[in-house]
Design an enzyme around this catalytic site. Structure first.
Site, PDB file in Angstrom:
ATOM      1  N   ARG A  93      32.348 -40.265   8.588  1.00 23.22           N
ATOM      2  CA  ARG A  93      33.918 -40.920   9.160  1.00 23.22           C
ATOM      3  C   ARG A  93      34.846 -39.840   9.628  1.00 23.22           C
ATOM      4  NH1 ARG A  93      37.456 -42.421   3.917  1.00 23.22           N
ATOM      5  NH2 ARG A  93      36.529 -41.355   2.451  1.00 23.22           N
ATOM      6  N   ASP A 126      32.631 -48.102   7.501  1.00 23.56           N
ATOM      7  CA  ASP A 126      33.291 -48.315   8.553  1.00 23.56           C
ATOM      8  C   ASP A 126      33.974 -47.262   9.462  1.00 23.56           C
ATOM      9  OD1 ASP A 126      35.349 -47.562   6.994  1.00 23.56           O
ATOM     10  OD2 ASP A 126      36.461 -49.555   7.062  1.00 23.56           O
ATOM     11  N   GLY A 127      33.633 -46.040   8.752  1.00 23.76           N
ATOM     12  CA  GLY A 127      34.152 -44.745   9.480  1.00 23.76           C
ATOM     13  C   GLY A 127      35.602 -44.854   9.533  1.00 23.76           C
ATOM     14  N   ARG A 187      29.083 -26.782   4.071  1.00 24.54           N
ATOM     15  CA  ARG A 187      28.930 -27.041   2.766  1.00 24.54           C
ATOM     16  C   ARG A 187      27.670 -26.758   1.903  1.00 24.54           C
ATOM     17  NH1 ARG A 187      31.123 -31.050   6.064  1.00 24.54           N
ATOM     18  NH2 ARG A 187      32.609 -32.479   5.273  1.00 24.54           N
ATOM     19  N   ASP A 258      28.180 -31.869  -1.506  1.00 27.24           N
ATOM     20  CA  ASP A 258      28.638 -32.064   0.031  1.00 27.24           C
ATOM     21  C   ASP A 258      30.206 -31.869   0.022  1.00 27.24           C
ATOM     22  OD1 ASP A 258      28.783 -34.779  -1.448  1.00 27.24           O
ATOM     23  OD2 ASP A 258      29.590 -35.398   0.336  1.00 27.24           O
ATOM     24  N   ASP A 268      38.428 -32.356   0.736  1.00 32.31           N
ATOM     25  CA  ASP A 268      37.832 -33.853   0.708  1.00 32.31           C
ATOM     26  C   ASP A 268      38.404 -34.630  -0.755  1.00 32.31           C
ATOM     27  OD1 ASP A 268      36.722 -35.963   2.030  1.00 32.31           O
ATOM     28  OD2 ASP A 268      34.592 -35.296   1.631  1.00 32.31           O
TER      29      ASP A 268
HETATM   30  P1  AMP Z   1      33.023 -38.610   0.038  1.00 32.52           P
HETATM   31  O1  AMP Z   1      32.788 -39.263  -1.007  1.00 32.52           O
HETATM   32  O2  AMP Z   1      34.243 -38.889   0.997  1.00 32.52           O
HETATM   33  O3  AMP Z   1      32.796 -37.188   0.314  1.00 32.52           O
HETATM   34  O4  AMP Z   1      31.923 -39.111   1.122  1.00 32.52           O
HETATM   35  C1  AMP Z   1      30.557 -39.238   0.630  1.00 32.52           C
HETATM   36  C2  AMP Z   1      29.770 -39.579   2.017  1.00 32.52           C
HETATM   37  O5  AMP Z   1      30.064 -40.962   2.762  1.00 32.52           O
HETATM   38  C3  AMP Z   1      30.150 -38.735   3.445  1.00 32.52           C
HETATM   39  O6  AMP Z   1      28.744 -38.787   4.104  1.00 32.52           O
HETATM   40  C4  AMP Z   1      31.010 -39.561   4.235  1.00 32.52           C
HETATM   41  O7  AMP Z   1      31.172 -39.310   5.468  1.00 32.52           O
HETATM   42  C5  AMP Z   1      30.607 -40.951   3.940  1.00 32.52           C
HETATM   43  N1  AMP Z   1      31.589 -41.944   4.056  1.00 32.52           N
HETATM   44  C6  AMP Z   1      32.667 -41.994   3.161  1.00 32.52           C
HETATM   45  N2  AMP Z   1      33.563 -43.051   3.455  1.00 32.52           N
HETATM   46  C7  AMP Z   1      33.245 -43.579   4.470  1.00 32.52           C
HETATM   47  C8  AMP Z   1      33.378 -44.743   5.472  1.00 32.52           C
HETATM   48  N3  AMP Z   1      34.258 -45.316   5.264  1.00 32.52           N
HETATM   49  N4  AMP Z   1      32.533 -44.701   6.425  1.00 32.52           N
HETATM   50  C9  AMP Z   1      31.407 -44.299   6.872  1.00 32.52           C
HETATM   51  N5  AMP Z   1      31.141 -43.153   5.910  1.00 32.52           N
HETATM   52  C10 AMP Z   1      31.841 -42.982   4.754  1.00 32.52           C
HETATM   53 MG    MG Z   2      32.790 -35.584   1.058  1.00 37.55          MG
END
Ligand code: AMP
Ligand code: MG
Length: 477
Positions: A93, A126-127, A187, A258, A268
């Site tokens: 996203r 949903d990005g 990362r 990550d 993040d």
């Molecule tokens: P995070 O927990 O924010 O570090 O996200 C973990 C993974 O999920 C990463 O690959 C993010 O890009 C993906 N991700 C988190 N939220 C979304 C979202 N709403 N739509 C698409 N990918 C997401």
């Molecule tokens: Mg992340």
């Protein structure tokens, strides 16, 4: 577009080639409503001079910056999530919008987005980012920066007019796109992905890239010693990061590989919390049932992550020197912990034994006092050491400062001189209560925005954090 004279684009990640990222398009949002522009931070990269309309074109529609190609890169990475390997991560996203040189230092900084639309790595997501998530990230980064924690900075938040469905917020909920300014988005998981595909060549290329841009002092290291030298540098930064989270009473919540970068900046921000009072088992993420990333286990979690990074480096280096570096983590971490408590107490360090005893006495006091003494008030009351005694004893917590445990803390603190004592004359220390960032206040700030679209509580909070940042004088450059 009137960028300032010191604006300097330098898209180095892009130069690594197509194995590392995928070009993506930003989402077309129904609205782009500017909610927060951080000119203090924008100044660092020559973007504070943009008009609001240019700002929205840049950080709401991601039109290219002057001289930049019309391209945004979703970065590829894998990672361990709660210690389970996930080969389906990557920027789902967000994207790397551009890289800029910092005015004055020449440091390479990233403009990275969150909530800017779907990418090949979105899986079922949903990005998008919720507006509440964006507001929370602003609050976390501003507070952590003030507290001397290395962190990404929140540069821009633009509300985008969509309705999102989320399990952890009353839905539908409002949407936004955030842009952060961060030192690096390379990362641990970026290396893990290359190891997963057995690409020793690309690991070597990425190590060289990271050394050149972020650890130039290692540039003369022999090629065969480079991976261990880089691991040592990253380990030192990671130890500092955890120690400073600890000093800040901060729980990141999701210490997946990550979410850790090679420059040791925290970034993040999801379900983060600041401790109400000392509790090693305090967890931030409601889904962290085992307490894997609890406050008191963050050192362990980061060390576990460093081991995964080291494992990637075994594809290009001998194992023994890497193991030796890992074995040095404990000592670095202890040293950083001593320094973190001394810094939070606003005193000058003494020797290892004294500083250790001071940290231990501080935690013991916080632990025994329980909810009678929250984390932040202790550091506020005793900032500068016993130079603050009259202030502390005239304040609302005088009653807590009695008894054997307190006497031990006071005795440990007594020989310490205040560091930069002029800081105590700052108006911040005349306040009745310190700046905190507890969940009830975060929720109250959000409630005003949610219910009445009233942003004044957020802006007032940011102004107060700014005052604390000035008073403490420990924010990193
Ligand atoms: P995070 O927990 O924010 O570090 O996200 C973990 C993974 O999920 C990463 O690959 C993010 O890009 C993906 N991700 C988190 N939220 C979304 C979202 N709403 N739509 C698409 N990918 C997401
Ligand atoms: Mg992340």
């Amino acid at each position: 577009m009137p960028v300032a004279a010191d604006f300097r684009l330098d898209n180095r990640f892009r130069a690594l080639g197509p194995e590392f990222a995928d070009p993506v398009e930003p989402a077309g949002f129904p609205e782009t409503n500017l909610r927060f522009r951080n000119d203090r931070i924008a100044r660092r990269v020559g973007l504070d001079t943009l008009t609001d309309a240019e700002w929205v074109a840049t950080f709401g529609r991601f039109e290219p910056l002057p001289g930049a190609p019309d391209e945004r890169l979703a970065m590829r990475y894998h990672g361990h999530q709660f210690q389970v390997y996930n080969p389906e991560l990557g920027d789902g996203r967000g994207f790397l919008f551009a890289q800029l040189r910092e005015a004055g230092t020449g440091r390479l900084l990233d403009l990275g987005t969150k909530g800017s639309g779907q990418t090949p790595w979105s899986r079922s997501g949903d990005g998008r980012l919720t507006l509440k998530g964006g507001v929370r990230e602003i609050l976390a980064t501003e507070m952590l920066e003030a507290l001397g924690v290395p962190t990404s900075k929140s540069l821009s938040l633009i509300e985008t007019g969509e309705k999102l469905a989320r399990g952890d917020e009353p839905s539908p909920t409002r949407s936004a796109v955030l842009t952060r300014l961060s030192w690096s988005h390379v990362r641990f998981g970026t290396f893990q992905r290359l190891a997963y595909f057995d690409r020793a060549d690309l690991i070597g290329q990425l190590i060289d890239h990271v050394v050149e841009l972020y650890y130039p002092e290692l540039a003369d290291t022999d090629a065969k010693d480079r991976p261990a030298a880089l691991l040592r540098a990253v380990t030192a930064r990671a130890a500092q990061l955890v120690a400073r989270w600890t000093g800040a009473g901060f729980v990141h919540g999701v210490l997946n590989t990550d979410n850790m970068n090679v420059t040791g900046e925290s970034f993040d921000y999801g379900p983060w919390r600041f401790l109400p009072h000392y509790d090693p088992s305090f967890t931030a993420a409601y889904f962290d049932h085992a307490g894997l990333y609890a406050f008191g286990r963050q050192g362990e979690a980061v060390f576990w992550n460093l081991r995964q990074l080291a494992a990637c480096f075994t594809l290009v280096a001998e194992t023994d020197p890497l193991v030796e570096v890992l074995n040095g983590f404990g000592e670095l971490y202890q040293a950083e912990m001593r320094a973190a408590f001394v810094r939070r107490l606003g005193v000058s360090p003494r020797d290892e034994a004294a500083d250790t005893a001071l940290g231990t006495a501080t935690l013991k006091l916080l632990s025994e006092a329980g909810d009678a003494l929250r984390w932040e008030p202790l550091f506020f009351d005793w900032f500068g050491g016993v130079a603050s005694e009259a202030r502390a004893m005239a304040g609302p917590r005088a009653g807590v400062y009695a008894g054997a445990t307190f006497d031990a803390f006071r005795a440990a603190l007594a020989p310490y001189a205040p560091d930069r004592p002029e800081r105590l004359t700052h108006a911040y220390f005349q306040r009745p209560e310190p700046e905190e960032m507890l969940i009830d206040e975060v929720e109250a700030i959000w409630a005003e925005i949610d219910a009445r679209d009233d942003w004044s509580a957020l802006h007032a909070k940011l102004a107060r954090i700014g005052e604390a940042r000035e008073a403490w004088g420990i924010a990193l450059p």
